[in-house]
Design a protein around this motif. Structure first.
Motif, PDB file in Angstrom:
ATOM      1  N   GLY A 527       0.805  -1.215   0.000  1.00  0.00           N
ATOM      2  CA  GLY A 527       0.000   0.000   0.000  1.00  0.00           C
ATOM      3  C   GLY A 527       0.836   1.261   0.000  1.00  0.00           C
ATOM      4  O   GLY A 527       0.495   2.253  -0.656  1.00  0.00           O
ATOM      5  N   ASP A 528       1.954   1.231   0.724  1.00  0.00           N
ATOM      6  CA  ASP A 528       2.783   2.435   0.862  1.00  0.00           C
ATOM      7  C   ASP A 528       3.660   2.707  -0.353  1.00  0.00           C
ATOM      8  O   ASP A 528       4.045   3.850  -0.599  1.00  0.00           O
ATOM      9  CB  ASP A 528       3.680   2.308   2.102  1.00  0.00           C
ATOM     10  N   HIS A 529       3.993   1.665  -1.129  1.00  0.00           N
ATOM     11  CA  HIS A 529       5.003   1.828  -2.171  1.00  0.00           C
ATOM     12  C   HIS A 529       4.539   1.519  -3.593  1.00  0.00           C
ATOM     13  O   HIS A 529       5.231   1.874  -4.542  1.00  0.00           O
ATOM     14  CB  HIS A 529       6.222   0.959  -1.863  1.00  0.00           C
ATOM     15  N   HIS A 530       3.432   0.837  -3.752  1.00  0.00           N
ATOM     16  CA  HIS A 530       3.086   0.374  -5.090  1.00  0.00           C
ATOM     17  C   HIS A 530       1.727   0.860  -5.611  1.00  0.00           C
ATOM     18  O   HIS A 530       1.423   0.645  -6.785  1.00  0.00           O
ATOM     19  CB  HIS A 530       3.101  -1.159  -5.129  1.00  0.00           C
ATOM     20  N   PHE A 531       0.937   1.498  -4.766  1.00  0.00           N
ATOM     21  CA  PHE A 531      -0.408   1.860  -5.205  1.00  0.00           C
ATOM     22  C   PHE A 531      -0.754   3.268  -4.750  1.00  0.00           C
ATOM     23  O   PHE A 531      -0.043   3.882  -3.941  1.00  0.00           O
ATOM     24  CB  PHE A 531      -1.430   0.854  -4.647  1.00  0.00           C
TER      25      PHE A 531
END
Length: 660
Positions: A527-531
């Motif tokens: 959630g924090d890095h890819h979306f």
């Protein structure tokens, strides 16, 4: 030495007085008084004279003074079960050697000469010293006593076997410590005088770390400091201790960017020789290397005191699968995603083109991780995410919160969505089997009536058939459609927390070697890095929810009734036990002792720790039959329970020795 196999090592760099052995002996004794609880104390190369004495090494006065200083330290060590290693020049016949002297409890155990002499750039050791090659006398006389001498000496106290090399020995293509390790040494010591130049500290650290890993050993390094002569160079006082590829402790050093200091530096930590022994036993190629030994090693015994009450000087990670350092954790999560995605992509390439992938999406942690991995794989290989068919299959225990999370996540990821209410099929199964779910007569009842009655049953009601039917019907529906992506994680495999031939089965399982504590972090990381923000919010909501299979009916208020951790214990404890049982081969009493040292997310009393460990071993042994037939899936870390790879165990093994 602790009964659980911990040996405390101190690598220390004292202030040095170049050419003044008596003063240096005093400085060393001061540090020894500060480290009376250490089992091994290591000092730098030529620490009794100073490394930079240069042509003074040719003076008999300095050599005699160094030998007197050595006897001063030997005498002071009486009554202390502690291995002390200092550096000094030793004259043998007509040759001078750069040596390490090993001392214990008022006794000079032996002297090890340096094998490789640097004689380039700022180093001129060959001007004064001779390189040892094994042809030296086996003993030399000191104070009218024969003292073992040579490059074939190891020092042994119980299971601890110590090998010694000196500075440049480590920087060569074939360090002597490699041979010592194969000969049985599990603790390697390096007395050093490495100059401090730009970038060298990083290289030095990598050497120590990699040599400890290559040798499956503890490796302690003590470097000379800035009180050596600075005529042409500066020494950094760099001290460190590594264990099997990881730096456990390191000292201040010149050039570390911190405020200047005066005095000594040191690094102290407890190394685990039981863990090293386990790794050496399980890595067969380590034993195979014994055929390469060019010589037999002499083992000289010494004594270490048993210290069962000594507090452990070592960090015990409460979540050993999850790095505590944020940067390391981010790198670990990114790498795991890559491994999972690459493994799944290769399997998908073997399928007919555009064959859909089916995944049961519950809104829980595991199915969320598998869904995210599949979505990232499609993005990476330019496949449409619509190829993923996410199916929600609400049953008698599904809550609105998890169903809404599942639906929202699938919509945000752009996968094909479908919902199948499994309750009618479950009701038909109850009736066909003449089973009364949670004690309720299912005959002549419709789904909604049965649902209302189930919700009103006591919260502690149990019915394994009721749960298994729901799990197996979900798998039946998925597998009747096509290629099924599995979701079960490593912790569930260890505990058998799955329905045999139900959620236990799939065509390929990307989560197979990811433990539950790491699944939660991976979901948050995604959630924090890819979306984008909307997906991030959904993933964090899922990661923060109660872990539940949602097979038992919810409460009358619609909340989750069935908490997995309330039933079998906290996953952070089970993962802790799993890691140390499988990865390190520890005994249950050692694992329990370590659990009492670890700082978990909440304090657990001794009874909770012991009861949860009993549950772990009971379930681990009882559920091997499920692990014997699991689908393919990628290994991502050092622990895997694949019956085709890391873990092969009889399904009917008796757990008595562990549970007792």
């Amino acid at each position: 030495m602790h009964p659980h196999g911990y040996v405390r090592i101190t690598a220390a760099s004292p202030p040095v007085h170049v050419g003044a052995p008596r003063k240096n002996a005093v400085e060393i004794q001061v540090l020894l008084q500060q480290h009376v609880e250490s089992d091994i104390v290591l000092f730098p190369e030529l620490s009794l004279t100073g490394y930079t004495a240069a042509d003074l090494f040719g003076q008999q006065q300095l050599l005699d003074a160094a030998m007197d200083a050595l006897q001063q330290i030997v005498t002071a060590s009486a009554g202390r079960d502690q291995l002390i290693v200092v550096g000094l020049p030793v004259s043998v016949a007509d040759s001078l050697y750069n040596c390490a002297a090993a001392i214990d409890n008022g006794r000079l155990l032996g002297i090890v000469p340096k094998q490789f002499l640097p004689n380039y750039k700022e180093f001129y050791e060959a001007r004064w010293f001779r390189a040892a090659d094994g042809g030296e006398p086996a003993t030399i006389e000191i104070e009218n006593e024969p003292i073992p001498f040579g490059i074939d000496l190891l020092f042994r106290s119980g299971d601890a076997v110590v090998g010694i090399e000196i500075c440049e020995d480590l920087w060569t293509p074939n360090p002597p410590s490699g041979l010592m390790a194969v000969a049985g040494s599990n603790i390697l010591l390096n007395l050093s005088a490495s100059t401090e130049t730009v970038g060298k500290a990083s290289w030095r650290t990598d050497l120590v770390k990699s040599q400890s890993g290559r040798c499956i050993a503890a490796y302690a390094y003590a470097g000379a400091g800035p009180t050596e002569s600075t005529t042409d160079v500066v020494f950094g006082a760099h001290c460190m201790v590594a264990e099997n590829g990881a730096i456990l402790s390191h000292s201040r050093r010149v050039g570390d960017g911190q405020p200047a200091w005066q005095g000594a530096t040191s690094a102290t930590v407890d190394v685990d020789i039981q863990k090293l022994g386990h790794d050496r036993r399980t890595i067969g190629s380590f034993d195979d290397a014994r055929s390469t030994l060019p010589r037999r090693y002499r083992k000289i015994d010494f004594s270490l005191a048993q210290t069962p009450d000594r507090a452990l000087q070592r960090d015990i990670a409460p979540r050993p699968f999850v790095p505590s350092d944020p940067d390391t954790l981010a790198d670990r999560c990114s790498e795991i995603f890559e491994i999972q995605s690459a493994g799944l992509a290769q399997r998908i390439r073997q399928l007919p083109q555009n064959m859909p992938l089916f995944i049961g999406v519950s809104g829980g942690l595991d199915s969320t991780l598998a869904l995210v991995v599949a979505a990232k794989m499609c993005q990476r290989y330019d496949w449409p995410t619509s190829r993923i068919h996410g199916i929600t299959m609400p049953g008698f225990g599904t809550t609105d919160q998890t169903r809404e999370s599942a639906d929202r996540l699938m919509q945000q990821l752009g996968v094909t969505r479908e919902t199948i209410d499994i309750r009618p099929l479950c009701l038909q199964a109850f009736q066909s089997l003449q089973h009364q779910p949670l004690g309720i007569d299912a005959e002549n009842r419709d789904v909604e009536t049965l649902q209302l009655q189930l919700v009103q049953t006591p919260n502690d009601a149990q019915d394994l058939v009721f749960e298994n039917i729901q799990a197996r019907i979900r798998t039946f529906l998925l597998m009747s459609r096509g290629f099924v992506l599995g979701t079960g994680d490593l912790s569930e495999q260890a505990l058998g927390w799955s329905t045999y031939n139900g959620d236990h089965m799939s065509m390929y399982n990307v989560n197979t070697s990811v433990p539950k504590t790491l699944v939660r972090f991976l979901v948050r990381f995604a959630g924090d890095h890819h979306f984008d923000e909307s997906v991030r919010s959904t993933l964090h909501q899922i990661a923060d929810a109660v872990i539940s299979p949602e097979l038992m009916p919810p409460t009358e208020e619609g909340a989750i009734r069935q908490s997995t951790e309330a039933t079998i214990g906290a996953y952070e404890l089970h993962d802790f036990f799993l890691f140390h049982f499988i990865r390190n081969g520890y005994t249950p009493d050692k694992i329990l002792w370590l659990a009492k040292q670890a700082k978990f997310s909440e304090p657990y009393d001794d009874k909770t720790l012991a009861d949860t460990m009993q549950t772990f071993f009971k379930r681990f042994f009882a559920n091997q039959f499920k692990r014997t037939c699991v689908p393919d899936g990628p290994k991502v870390g050092s622990v895997s329970l694949s019956p085709r790879g890391d873990w092969r165990m009889p399904s009917d093994a008796d757990p008595d020795a562990w549970r007792r």
